[in-house]
Design a protein around this motif. Structure first.
Motif, PDB file in Angstrom:
ATOM      1  N   GLY A 287     -16.761   7.730  -2.198  1.00  0.00           N
ATOM      2  CA  GLY A 287     -18.166   7.371  -2.440  1.00  0.00           C
ATOM      3  C   GLY A 287     -18.778   8.359  -3.412  1.00  0.00           C
ATOM      4  N   SER A 288     -20.004   8.122  -3.793  1.00  0.00           N
ATOM      5  CA  SER A 288     -20.604   8.980  -4.822  1.00  0.00           C
ATOM      6  C   SER A 288     -21.239  10.245  -4.238  1.00  0.00           C
ATOM      7  CB  SER A 288     -21.625   8.186  -5.638  1.00  0.00           C
ATOM      8  OG  SER A 288     -22.738   7.904  -4.851  1.00  0.00           O
ATOM      9  N   ARG A 289     -21.548  10.248  -2.938  1.00  0.00           N
ATOM     10  CA  ARG A 289     -22.178  11.443  -2.356  1.00  0.00           C
ATOM     11  C   ARG A 289     -21.379  12.731  -2.599  1.00  0.00           C
ATOM     12  NH1 ARG A 289     -24.064   7.650   1.008  1.00  0.00           N
ATOM     13  NH2 ARG A 289     -26.056   7.908   2.073  1.00  0.00           N
TER      14      ARG A 289
ATOM     15  N   ILE B 160     -21.903  13.955  -6.092  1.00  0.00           N
ATOM     16  CA  ILE B 160     -23.205  14.582  -6.360  1.00  0.00           C
ATOM     17  C   ILE B 160     -23.175  16.020  -5.828  1.00  0.00           C
ATOM     18  CG2 ILE B 160     -25.687  14.493  -5.903  1.00  0.00           C
ATOM     19  CD1 ILE B 160     -25.378  11.440  -5.542  1.00  0.00           C
TER      20      ILE B 160
ATOM     21  N   TRP C 207     -33.878  10.313  -4.206  1.00  0.00           N
ATOM     22  CA  TRP C 207     -32.991  10.257  -3.043  1.00  0.00           C
ATOM     23  C   TRP C 207     -32.152  11.517  -2.913  1.00  0.00           C
ATOM     24  CZ3 TRP C 207     -27.607  10.086  -2.768  1.00  0.00           C
ATOM     25  CH2 TRP C 207     -27.087   9.754  -1.504  1.00  0.00           C
TER      26      TRP C 207
ATOM     27  N   CYS D 249     -32.042   9.636 -11.961  1.00  0.00           N
ATOM     28  CA  CYS D 249     -31.413   8.444 -11.402  1.00  0.00           C
ATOM     29  C   CYS D 249     -32.124   7.208 -11.943  1.00  0.00           C
ATOM     30  CB  CYS D 249     -31.526   8.491  -9.872  1.00  0.00           C
ATOM     31  SG  CYS D 249     -30.944   7.014  -9.027  1.00  0.00           S
TER      32      CYS D 249
ATOM     33  N   ASN E 298     -33.486   4.912  -6.668  1.00  0.00           N
ATOM     34  CA  ASN E 298     -33.731   4.828  -5.238  1.00  0.00           C
ATOM     35  C   ASN E 298     -34.791   5.889  -4.949  1.00  0.00           C
ATOM     36  OD1 ASN E 298     -33.648   4.776  -2.474  1.00  0.00           O
ATOM     37  ND2 ASN E 298     -31.528   5.489  -2.277  1.00  0.00           N
TER      38      ASN E 298
ATOM     39  N   ASP F 245     -27.406   9.795 -12.177  1.00  0.00           N
ATOM     40  CA  ASP F 245     -26.919   8.920 -11.108  1.00  0.00           C
ATOM     41  C   ASP F 245     -27.257   7.478 -11.479  1.00  0.00           C
ATOM     42  OD1 ASP F 245     -26.460   7.486  -8.797  1.00  0.00           O
ATOM     43  OD2 ASP F 245     -27.269   9.026  -7.468  1.00  0.00           O
TER      44      ASP F 245
ATOM     45  N   ILE G 130     -25.655   4.749 -10.044  1.00  0.00           N
ATOM     46  CA  ILE G 130     -24.895   3.970  -9.059  1.00  0.00           C
ATOM     47  C   ILE G 130     -25.372   2.502  -8.961  1.00  0.00           C
ATOM     48  CG2 ILE G 130     -26.325   4.691  -7.078  1.00  0.00           C
ATOM     49  CD1 ILE G 130     -22.626   4.705  -6.680  1.00  0.00           C
ATOM     50  N   TYR G 131     -26.635   2.247  -9.369  1.00  0.00           N
ATOM     51  CA  TYR G 131     -27.161   0.869  -9.288  1.00  0.00           C
ATOM     52  C   TYR G 131     -27.184   0.159 -10.647  1.00  0.00           C
ATOM     53  CZ  TYR G 131     -29.068   2.392  -4.748  1.00  0.00           C
ATOM     54  OH  TYR G 131     -29.218   2.860  -3.470  1.00  0.00           O
TER      55      TYR G 131
ATOM     56  N   SER H  20     -20.164   1.417  -4.446  1.00  0.00           N
ATOM     57  CA  SER H  20     -20.861   1.253  -3.160  1.00  0.00           C
ATOM     58  C   SER H  20     -21.970   0.214  -3.212  1.00  0.00           C
ATOM     59  CB  SER H  20     -21.467   2.583  -2.706  1.00  0.00           C
ATOM     60  OG  SER H  20     -20.452   3.510  -2.456  1.00  0.00           O
ATOM     61  N   LYS H  21     -22.804   0.300  -4.234  1.00  0.00           N
ATOM     62  CA  LYS H  21     -23.988  -0.551  -4.237  1.00  0.00           C
ATOM     63  C   LYS H  21     -23.745  -1.842  -5.014  1.00  0.00           C
ATOM     64  CE  LYS H  21     -26.072   2.848  -2.145  1.00  0.00           C
ATOM     65  NZ  LYS H  21     -26.919   2.896  -0.983  1.00  0.00           N
TER      66      LYS H  21
ATOM     67  N   ARG I 266     -16.041   3.141   0.312  1.00  0.00           N
ATOM     68  CA  ARG I 266     -15.996   4.557  -0.077  1.00  0.00           C
ATOM     69  C   ARG I 266     -15.164   4.829  -1.325  1.00  0.00           C
ATOM     70  NH1 ARG I 266     -20.090   5.377   0.810  1.00  0.00           N
ATOM     71  NH2 ARG I 266     -19.957   7.631   0.639  1.00  0.00           N
TER      72      ARG I 266
ATOM     73  N   TYR J 157     -34.319  -2.388  -4.087  1.00  0.00           N
ATOM     74  CA  TYR J 157     -35.558  -1.867  -3.506  1.00  0.00           C
ATOM     75  C   TYR J 157     -36.812  -2.427  -4.172  1.00  0.00           C
ATOM     76  CZ  TYR J 157     -31.984   1.486  -2.221  1.00  0.00           C
ATOM     77  OH  TYR J 157     -30.828   2.064  -1.757  1.00  0.00           O
TER      78      TYR J 157
HETATM   79  C1  LIG Z   1     -29.172   6.902  -5.869  1.00  0.00           C
HETATM   80  C2  LIG Z   1     -28.009   6.967  -4.942  1.00  0.00           C
HETATM   81  N1  LIG Z   1     -26.943   7.668  -5.296  1.00  0.00           N
HETATM   82  C3  LIG Z   1     -25.875   7.761  -4.488  1.00  0.00           C
HETATM   83  C4  LIG Z   1     -25.856   7.144  -3.250  1.00  0.00           C
HETATM   84  C5  LIG Z   1     -24.665   7.305  -2.348  1.00  0.00           C
HETATM   85  O1  LIG Z   1     -23.724   6.344  -2.530  1.00  0.00           O
HETATM   86  P1  LIG Z   1     -22.296   6.383  -1.798  1.00  0.00           P
HETATM   87  O2  LIG Z   1     -22.400   5.425  -0.665  1.00  0.00           O
HETATM   88  O3  LIG Z   1     -21.345   5.921  -2.869  1.00  0.00           O
HETATM   89  O4  LIG Z   1     -22.004   7.758  -1.346  1.00  0.00           O
HETATM   90  C6  LIG Z   1     -26.950   6.408  -2.839  1.00  0.00           C
HETATM   91  C7  LIG Z   1     -26.960   5.790  -1.506  1.00  0.00           C
HETATM   92  O5  LIG Z   1     -27.952   5.443  -0.939  1.00  0.00           O
HETATM   93  C8  LIG Z   1     -28.059   6.310  -3.720  1.00  0.00           C
HETATM   94  O6  LIG Z   1     -29.127   5.606  -3.376  1.00  0.00           O
END
Ligand SMILES: Cc1ncc(COP(=O)(O)O)c(C=O)c1O
Length: 413
Positions: free
Chosen positions: A96-98, A101, A122, A166, A170, A207, A209-210, A241-242, A250, A335
């Motif tokens: 996953g991306s967490r 980061i 976020w 980002c 989010n 970031d 991710i979306y 993920s998104k 993951r 969102y």
């Molecule tokens: C902006 C942003 N980056 C990263 C993530 C984390 O994503 P992942 O589930 O891939 O760890 C989220 C999850 O809510 C998010 O909103």
């Protein structure tokens, strides 16, 4: 550090709601930035590839930087769809991306270094806490769709180590305009030109991710496409993920300057935050399957946008009817930004609502509608803004919640 770490406010509210749902209550749950797989399943082809990868025996350790096939697929995908040319050696895969980061923070930021980020946003506050960084939070405004502007950021970049951005954002579901992101990029370039060779440069964590989830005429912009000279300073955060509704699968990836990515790899190697090997193999098979990706994204975006538009027009109808509510046109992600300006009013039970947390609890019990106040993203707890996340709710439940919201607002005196 651990003793003063703050848990996720969103997960706290989400758990409260899930407890009520388990007790049989019908609640429209717009809290968690996740998907109900019964409503938003992952692509069927991806699911098939995951199963096939397990059947083929991909159950041992993957390489520390990720499977070569996935890093190749991710770079080809990024080149084809975003026009960003990176080599597979510039990519790091993680669970996953967490973790990516977090690894960006750990690779770049020493304790006491300054990290600049907009609020609401976020989790940057938590990553600052984990890395010992000094968090420099820049309050953004509804007039700019809660995206930070160059003007707002400019006074804070001197000496900072990291600028965390980002888009689509989010919690707001809004995006950078080209002009705004260009102006911010120019600030970073100017700041780095000012620094001495023995000083750390200013890096950008971007970031995105979306990025595949943008609606209508909205276009996703990114720093290196706009200003190629920033290439050595930008770490991109991406993953499935998104955009593939695959939060539980993951698989995330980061790309950027090899000198930073290599350090992130060394850090995450010790953490052991790899994406499961079978899921990596499956994602590497899925990303080049253009018809499957496009087919999924088109339908998925349509459904997400329909729920967001339903909420937006519902709130705009209430606004037109004189209610103190508002919302920002949904541009991307999952969102909607909603304004519910009723703090100071009294509930039927005689409680004066003085914070958005209290208003959140009131709406859960009175309207059976669960939202997350922007205070969970660093905004003051008296600012009347909320995030509505549509991945966990059906369109029918979103539609049914609007009259209940109206009734709950009517009940306030
Ligand atoms: C902006 C942003 N980056 C990263 C993530 C984390 O994503 P992942 O589930 O891939 O760890 C989220 C999850 O809510 C998010 O909103």
């Amino acid at each position: 550090m651990a003793g003063s770490l703050i848990g996720s406010e969103i997960i706290k509210i989400g758990n409260e709601v899930n407890d009520m749902i388990r007790k049989g209550e019908q609640i429209c749950n717009l809290t968690i930035g996740d998907f109900d797989p019964a409503i938003f399943p992952i692509p069927a082809e991806l699911q098939h590839e995951i199963t096939a990868a397990y059947q083929a025996g991909h159950t041992n350790y993957p390489p520390a930087n990720g499977m070569a096939a996935l890093r190749e697929a991710a770079t080809a995908f990024t080149k084809e769809r975003l026009g960003l040319a990176y080599s597979p050696a510039d990519v790091l895969v993680a669970g996953g991306s967490r973790p990516l980061i977090y690894a960006t923070y750990l690779a770049l930021v020493d304790p006491g270094d300054r990290v600049v980020f907009p609020v609401p946003s976020w989790n940057n506050n938590h990553y600052c806490h984990l890395s010992g960084a000094e968090a420099v939070m820049i309050e953004t405004s509804p007039e700019n769709n809660f995206m930070p502007t160059a003007e707002e950021l400019a006074p804070h970049l001197a000496g900072a180590t990291l600028l965390a951005l980002c888009s689509p954002l989010n919690p707001t579901g809004t995006v950078f305009t080209k002009e705004n992101l260009e102006a911010i990029c120019d600030l970073v370039i100017a700041e780095n030109q000012r620094r001495q060779p023995d000083e750390k440069p200013l890096y950008v964590l971007y970031d995105q991710i979306y990025w595949m989830l943008t609606f209508g005429q909205t276009v996703h912009f990114d720093p290196v496409n706009l200003r190629p000279e920033l290439r050595d300073y930008v770490v991109y955060i991406d993953g499935i993920s998104k955009c593939l509704a695959a939060t539980g699968v993951r698989v995330g990836y980061a790309f950027g300057p090899a000198v930073v990515i290599d350090k992130m790899k060394a850090i995450l190697g010790h953490v052991g935050a790899w994406a499961p090997k079978a899921e990596q193999v499956a994602t590497a098979e899925f990303l080049p399957n253009t018809p499957a990706v496009d087919g999924f994204i088109t339908a998925f975006k349509h459904n997400i946008q329909r729920s967001l538009e339903t909420l937006h027009s519902g709130l705009q109808e209430l606004k037109a009817a004189g209610y103190p509510v508002d919302s920002i046109v949904p541009m991307g992600a999952i969102y909607l930004t909603a304004k519910l300006d009723v703090l100071g009013k009294t509930t039927p039970a005689g409680q004066v609502l003085s914070t958005t947390k209290e208003l959140t609890s009131y709406l859960i019990s009175e309207a059976r509608l669960a939202l997350v106040p922007f205070s969970a993203f660093g905004t003051s707890d008296t600012a009347p803004w909320f995030r509505m996340s549509v991945g966990g709710a059906s369109l029918a439940s979103v539609e049914a919640a609007l009259p209940r919201l109206r009734a709950a607002l009517d009940a306030l005196k």
